[in-house]
Design an enzyme around this catalytic site. Structure first.
Site, PDB file in Angstrom:
ATOM      1  CB  SER A 220      -0.744  -0.063   1.567  1.00 41.35           C
ATOM      2  OG  SER A 220      -0.460   0.000   2.257  1.00 41.35           O
ATOM      3  N   GLY A 222      -0.360   4.381  -0.081  1.00 39.30           N
ATOM      4  CA  GLY A 222      -1.004   5.945   0.753  1.00 39.30           C
ATOM      5  C   GLY A 222      -2.048   6.244  -0.475  1.00 39.30           C
ATOM      6  N   GLY A 225      -1.544   4.974  -4.119  1.00 35.92           N
ATOM      7  CA  GLY A 225      -2.433   3.155  -4.450  1.00 35.92           C
ATOM      8  C   GLY A 225      -2.192   2.225  -3.766  1.00 35.92           C
ATOM      9  N   GLY A 251      -5.499   0.229   5.002  1.00 34.82           N
ATOM     10  CA  GLY A 251      -5.262  -0.434   4.292  1.00 34.82           C
ATOM     11  C   GLY A 251      -5.997  -1.655   4.977  1.00 34.82           C
ATOM     12  CG  ASP A 252      -6.496  -2.794   8.922  1.00 33.55           C
ATOM     13  OD1 ASP A 252      -5.350  -2.991   8.565  1.00 33.55           O
ATOM     14  OD2 ASP A 252      -6.888  -1.857   9.704  1.00 33.55           O
TER      15      ASP A 252
END
Length: 315
Positions: A220, A222, A225, A251-252
């Protein structure tokens, strides 16, 4: 069903202020409380989108009682392992421009019997081909080998394993060769022992891990993308968010979408697109609120199989 093991869950309080002014008395514009922890957020996102998930967590003390109530209200299936210590409480301070300041407690000390009970609860009903995810930091008392043990035991049952963590526990899990890992850029840089300031540097590092036997490395990035690397190469996915509210749990939610896609038979590129869409939707919601189907309707994800390797990545 996707199983999400969270060894260090939390009660997450998110407070919105006009500006975080250190040392001053601030009036909150709003606040909310959610059950938190990476795997908990993964399970909540899956349930919100109509997926089938099981969250496995330890819980105890007064904060644990609150956590249990909050988790039950989400509708996600859970297995709660009672512990003597108190579940941690984390605080996020949110500013209008999307800036998020997090204050995370260490969590309760787990005894060896607690660790065994957690692993038994997570591995108990695994079948061949199912996904299990080990997510988040480890609490005091948990050995760095916990996720590595999860990888070995799950793969011995024919299950697919995803790991989203950091530090020594993440390094040990990577050495045990899970199916998929989902670090952010900083966590991947820590693992590789070098800065990763361009998309090309991230791709090269992920490719090294694929060469070691990990099938899928999703990183990931931020606002840039995410990138997914496999033996077939790299694919980059991104979308534009003009109205960010909170990055907590994004992110989860990305991992939840990625696993949902893969579990449903999507090709890796399609699963990555789904993950980035879910993660972007989460950024527009307060605290650790997870998106539902309606939150995805106006989001467009751009995919490319020819990533711009020289792209500089934001700090």
């Amino acid at each position: 069903m996707i199983v999400a093991l969270t060894p260090n869950p939390s009660v997450d309080r998110a407070v919105t202020v006009e500006m975080l002014d250190r040392g001053q008395v601030l009036r909150a514009d709003s606040s909310r409380v959610d059950p938190g922890g990476k795997g908990v957020n993964v399970g909540r996102a899956l349930a919100s989108m109509g997926g089938d998930a099981l969250v496995v967590v330890p819980s105890g003390g007064p904060e644990g009682a609150l956590f249990d109530v909050l988790l039950s209200r989400t509708g996600v299936a859970s297995r709660i392992v009672p512990i003597a210590g108190s579940t941690r409480m984390n605080v996020s301070v949110l500013e209008p421009d999307g800036t998020t300041t997090k204050l995370n407690e260490a969590g309760p000390t787990l005894e060896p019997a607690d660790i065994d009970a957690l692993l038994d609860a997570a591995l108990g009903d695994l079948v061949a081909g199912a996904w299990i995810a080990g997510c988040g930091s480890l609490p005091p008392g948990a050995p760095d080998s916990l996720y590595a043990t999860l990888v070995r035991e799950a793969r011995a049952r024919g299950a697919r394993v995803a790991i989203d963590s950091s530090g020594p526990a993440f390094a040990a899990a990577v050495a045990a060769v899970p199916t998929l890992i989902k670090p952010n850029r900083e966590e991947l840089a820590e693992l590789m022992g070098r800065p990763l300031n361009t998309l090309g540097a991230v791709i090269d590092s992920a490719a090294e891990l694929v060469e070691r036997g990990i099938e899928l490395v999703a990183v990931s990035l931020g606002r840039d993308g995410a990138v997914l690397v496999s033996v077939e190469g790299a694919v980059h996915a991104r979308t534009v968010i003009s109205d960010p509210v909170s990055t907590v749990g994004a992110g989860d939610c990305m991992l939840a979408g990625l696993l949902h896609g893969l579990d449903g038979g999507e090709a890796p590129a399609g699963a990555l697109s789904m993950g980035v869409c879910w993660g972007a939707a989460a950024v527009r919601l307060p605290g650790t609120e997870v998106p539902g189907p309606a939150d995805l309707l106006d989001l467009e994800v751009t995919l490319t199989n020819d990533p711009q390797r020289e792209l500089p990545l934001d700090d």
